[in-house]
Design an enzyme around this catalytic site. Structure first.
Site, mmCIF file in Angstrom:
data_model
loop_
_atom_site.group_PDB
_atom_site.id
_atom_site.type_symbol
_atom_site.label_atom_id
_atom_site.label_comp_id
_atom_site.label_asym_id
_atom_site.label_seq_id
_atom_site.Cartn_x
_atom_site.Cartn_y
_atom_site.Cartn_z
ATOM 1 N N GLU A 184 -11.746 3.053 4.934
ATOM 2 C CA GLU A 184 -10.715 3.551 5.828
ATOM 3 C C GLU A 184 -10.836 5.062 5.916
ATOM 4 O O GLU A 184 -9.967 5.810 5.467
ATOM 5 C CB GLU A 184 -9.319 3.144 5.327
ATOM 6 C CG GLU A 184 -8.229 3.375 6.384
ATOM 7 C CD GLU A 184 -6.834 3.120 5.850
ATOM 8 O OE1 GLU A 184 -6.040 2.481 6.558
ATOM 9 O OE2 GLU A 184 -6.532 3.559 4.725
ATOM 10 N N ASP A 190 -5.265 3.027 -2.385
ATOM 11 C CA ASP A 190 -6.029 3.909 -1.513
ATOM 12 C C ASP A 190 -6.379 5.185 -2.281
ATOM 13 O O ASP A 190 -5.494 5.965 -2.646
ATOM 14 C CB ASP A 190 -5.203 4.243 -0.269
ATOM 15 C CG ASP A 190 -6.002 4.970 0.791
ATOM 16 O OD1 ASP A 190 -6.532 6.063 0.486
ATOM 17 O OD2 ASP A 190 -6.092 4.460 1.921
ATOM 18 N N GLU A 227 0.842 -1.203 0.000
ATOM 19 C CA GLU A 227 0.000 0.000 0.000
ATOM 20 C C GLU A 227 0.872 1.246 0.000
ATOM 21 O O GLU A 227 1.606 1.494 0.963
ATOM 22 C CB GLU A 227 -0.916 0.055 1.226
ATOM 23 C CG GLU A 227 -1.775 1.322 1.229
ATOM 24 C CD GLU A 227 -2.640 1.482 2.463
ATOM 25 O OE1 GLU A 227 -3.592 2.279 2.403
ATOM 26 O OE2 GLU A 227 -2.366 0.828 3.481
#
Length: 258
Positions: A240, A178, A143
């Site tokens: 998130e 993300d 990530e």
């Protein structure tokens, strides 16, 4: 159908971790995730998932010594034995709870070293984690976390993650993309997914700016979900984000995307 994963590090944070599993199921989730669930015994996490009909989407390998500001150790020369130990511990825990993925955190660049100097160490460590995970029939995630969120984090750019995935060449290595981190770095999340969806196995979302629920910022989530659907994305989407109020009060946005 979009499959959401409740990130229990951010959602339902007003209650102890052990109680967030039931809250997630009550809110309609069937998947959960947490970067560092190690505060609970693995058998307890497995029991909570079974009790509430949940599956565990992803977790991180142990990230090092938080008191020293460590956010992963994969890029740190001289810490190879510690990294190997973290892989063993993390994979054992992940297998016990049935996690689909483990996430390898790169770590923060040492003060006296640049990315080019630590890059070979990082590649070797991630490759070794992939081999260990393959033996456990598990997949590994990278990530990218941008500098605006975590200063000096080595793996700070989605394109750098693509480079690492290409250089390592492990069949069980993919990206955790993300959308918030991408937008925070000036990268269009929709365009990135359209072009590089084949490398993406898990997605995190939060709106930008603010890192709150979708609809509170400027990210085109309709376009993002359409891009994922067009790519036949089979993974889940981890929430998130920091709820602007309570978690439950902010979940209504899901009704706009089915």
């Amino acid at each position: 159908m979009i499959r959401y994963s409740a990130h229990l590090g951010y959602l339902f944070a007003e209650m102890p971790l052990e109680k967030r599993f039931a809250a997630a199921r009550q809110a309609g989730f069937i998947e959960v995730e947490h970067p560092s669930p190690y505060g609970l015994p693995a058998e307890r996490v497995r029991s909570l998932c079974e009790e509430h009909g949940l599956t565990f989407a992803q977790m991180a390998l142990p990230a090092g010594d938080a008191s020293r500001g460590e956010k992963g150790i994969a890029c740190l020369p001289g810490r190879e034995l510690d990294f190997e130990a973290s892989v063993r511990k993390g994979l054992d825990y992940a297998m016990q709870i049935g996690s689909r993925f483990v996430h390898v955190m790169s770590g923060v660049l040492p003060n006296d070293m640049n990315r080019e100097e630590v890059w070979p160490t990082y590649l070797r460590n991630v490759e070794s984690a992939c081999k260990a995970a393959e033996a456990a029939r598990m997949s590994v995630l990278i990530e990218p976390i941008g500098a605006a969120t975590l200063a000096n984090y080595m793996m700070d750019d989605p394109y750098l993650a693509l480079q690492a995935i290409e250089e390592i060449g492990a069949p069980n290595l993919s990206m955790l993309f993300d959308a918030f981190h991408a937008a925070n770095a000036g990268i269009d999340p929709v365009a990135f997914v359209q072009e590089h969806h084949g490398r993406i196995a898990h997605v995190h979302i939060a709106d930008h700016p603010g890192r709150h629920e979708p609809g509170t910022g400027t990210i085109d989530f309709g376009g993002l979900f359409e891009a994922l659907d067009a790519a036949n994305y089979a993974g889940s989407i981890g929430l998130e984000y920091m709820p602007a109020a309570t978690t439950e009060a902010g979940l209504g946005w899901r009704n706009s995307f089915q």
